[in-house]
Scaffold this motif. Structure first.
Motif, short mmCIF file in Angstrom:
data_model
loop_
_atom_site.label_atom_id
_atom_site.label_comp_id
_atom_site.label_asym_id
_atom_site.label_seq_id
_atom_site.Cartn_x
_atom_site.Cartn_y
_atom_site.Cartn_z
N ALA A 7 11.29 -11.86 -20.36
CA ALA A 7 11.05 -12.39 -21.73
C ALA A 7 10.38 -13.77 -21.76
O ALA A 7 9.97 -14.46 -20.71
CB ALA A 7 12.60 -13.15 -22.04
N VAL A 8 9.71 -13.80 -23.07
CA VAL A 8 8.53 -14.77 -23.43
C VAL A 8 9.44 -16.26 -23.49
O VAL A 8 10.48 -16.11 -24.38
CB VAL A 8 7.86 -14.60 -24.75
N ASP A 9 9.14 -17.09 -22.96
CA ASP A 9 9.75 -18.45 -23.13
C ASP A 9 9.09 -19.34 -24.24
O ASP A 9 7.81 -19.56 -24.28
CB ASP A 9 9.64 -19.24 -21.82
N THR A 10 9.96 -19.62 -25.13
CA THR A 10 9.28 -20.50 -26.34
C THR A 10 10.00 -21.81 -26.35
O THR A 10 9.43 -22.64 -27.28
CB THR A 10 9.84 -19.92 -27.81
N ILE A 11 10.85 -22.29 -25.52
CA ILE A 11 11.71 -23.46 -25.70
C ILE A 11 11.52 -24.30 -24.29
O ILE A 11 12.19 -25.28 -24.26
CB ILE A 11 12.82 -23.44 -26.20
N GLY A 12 10.80 -23.93 -23.34
CA GLY A 12 10.72 -24.73 -22.00
C GLY A 12 11.78 -24.44 -21.04
O GLY A 12 12.26 -25.57 -20.30
N ALA A 13 12.54 -23.28 -20.95
CA ALA A 13 13.32 -22.90 -20.02
C ALA A 13 12.91 -22.80 -18.63
O ALA A 13 11.67 -22.75 -18.62
CB ALA A 13 14.08 -21.65 -20.21
N GLY A 14 14.05 -23.22 -17.69
CA GLY A 14 13.42 -23.23 -16.16
C GLY A 14 14.38 -22.27 -15.42
O GLY A 14 15.61 -22.01 -16.06
N GLU A 15 14.11 -22.03 -14.15
CA GLU A 15 14.88 -21.13 -13.31
C GLU A 15 16.17 -21.94 -13.22
O GLU A 15 16.54 -23.19 -12.78
CB GLU A 15 14.14 -21.25 -11.89
N ASN A 16 17.37 -20.87 -13.16
CA ASN A 16 18.69 -21.34 -13.13
C ASN A 16 19.25 -21.69 -14.40
O ASN A 16 20.55 -21.91 -14.63
CB ASN A 16 18.98 -22.44 -12.04
N MET A 63 21.79 -11.10 -29.87
CA MET A 63 21.51 -12.19 -28.97
C MET A 63 22.62 -11.95 -27.80
O MET A 63 23.76 -11.48 -28.02
CB MET A 63 22.00 -13.38 -29.60
N PHE A 64 22.24 -12.33 -26.66
CA PHE A 64 23.01 -12.39 -25.44
C PHE A 64 22.54 -13.54 -24.38
O PHE A 64 21.57 -14.15 -24.69
CB PHE A 64 23.04 -10.92 -24.85
N ILE A 65 23.40 -13.85 -23.44
CA ILE A 65 23.33 -14.78 -22.45
C ILE A 65 22.59 -14.23 -21.39
O ILE A 65 22.98 -13.11 -21.00
CB ILE A 65 24.57 -15.46 -22.27
N ALA A 66 21.53 -14.92 -20.76
CA ALA A 66 21.06 -14.53 -19.47
C ALA A 66 20.59 -15.73 -18.66
O ALA A 66 20.68 -16.99 -19.20
CB ALA A 66 19.65 -13.75 -19.76
N LYS A 67 20.66 -15.37 -17.52
CA LYS A 67 20.27 -16.67 -16.52
C LYS A 67 18.52 -16.39 -16.05
O LYS A 67 18.24 -15.34 -15.72
CB LYS A 67 21.06 -16.50 -15.17
N VAL A 68 17.90 -17.41 -16.00
CA VAL A 68 16.49 -17.30 -15.66
C VAL A 68 16.47 -17.28 -14.22
O VAL A 68 16.93 -18.31 -13.31
CB VAL A 68 15.59 -18.66 -16.24
N THR A 69 15.85 -16.30 -13.58
CA THR A 69 15.90 -16.04 -12.13
C THR A 69 14.42 -16.08 -11.54
O THR A 69 14.34 -16.12 -10.30
CB THR A 69 16.48 -14.93 -11.72
N GLY A 70 13.37 -16.43 -12.29
CA GLY A 70 12.02 -16.25 -11.78
C GLY A 70 11.12 -16.33 -12.90
O GLY A 70 11.35 -16.40 -14.13
N SER A 71 9.88 -16.36 -12.41
CA SER A 71 8.56 -16.08 -13.59
C SER A 71 7.59 -14.97 -13.25
O SER A 71 7.82 -14.58 -12.03
CB SER A 71 7.88 -17.61 -13.61
N VAL A 72 6.84 -14.76 -14.17
CA VAL A 72 5.68 -13.79 -13.84
C VAL A 72 4.73 -14.27 -14.33
O VAL A 72 4.15 -14.94 -15.00
CB VAL A 72 6.13 -12.55 -14.94
N VAL A 73 3.59 -14.22 -13.55
CA VAL A 73 2.14 -14.49 -13.82
C VAL A 73 1.20 -13.49 -13.86
O VAL A 73 1.34 -12.47 -13.02
CB VAL A 73 1.33 -15.42 -12.61
N ALA A 74 0.68 -13.26 -14.96
CA ALA A 74 -0.22 -11.98 -15.49
C ALA A 74 -1.65 -12.63 -15.68
O ALA A 74 -1.77 -13.10 -17.06
CB ALA A 74 0.55 -11.33 -16.59
#
Length: 103
Positions: free
Chosen positions: A49-58, A1-12
């Motif tokens: 990364a796949v979001d399973t918990i509702g995280a957002g940018e920053n 496990m590690f810490i990361a910051k959400v910086t954007g999203s991907v639409v596919a």
């Protein structure tokens, strides 16, 4: 496990069927700044990364990778390598709170 910051999203719009409805976020891993050990700093890498918990940018988030990413009920059938499993509120190192930049 590690810490990361959400910086954007991907639409596919075209993807494997099992991935339909799963939010994909761009995350940037962070590490403890080695000299003063008082803040988290970027590693300079990014990945999806796949979001399973509702995280957002920053948001600062907890990430798990590899086969561990497929051990949650939400991801056990997904072809993924990284999943967001928590949102970080605070980080404590050596009995003090470490700064997390939320800009």
């Amino acid at each position: 496990m590690f810490i990361a910051k959400v910086t954007g999203s991907v639409v596919a719009t075209q993807k494997v069927g099992s991935m339909t409805g799963h939010k994909l976020l761009v995350v940037e891993p962070y590490r403890l700044e080695p000299d003063q050990r008082q803040s988290l700093v970027t590693t300079g890498r990014t990945f999806i990364a796949v979001d399973t918990i509702g995280a957002g940018e920053n948001d600062f988030v907890l990430i798990t990778q590899g086969s561990s990413a497929r051990l949650t009920p939400e991801t056990k059938t997904l072809p993924i390598d990284a999943v967001i499993i928590g949102i970080v509120d605070k980080v404590h190192i050596d009995d003090r709170e470490v700064s997390v930049d939320r800009d």
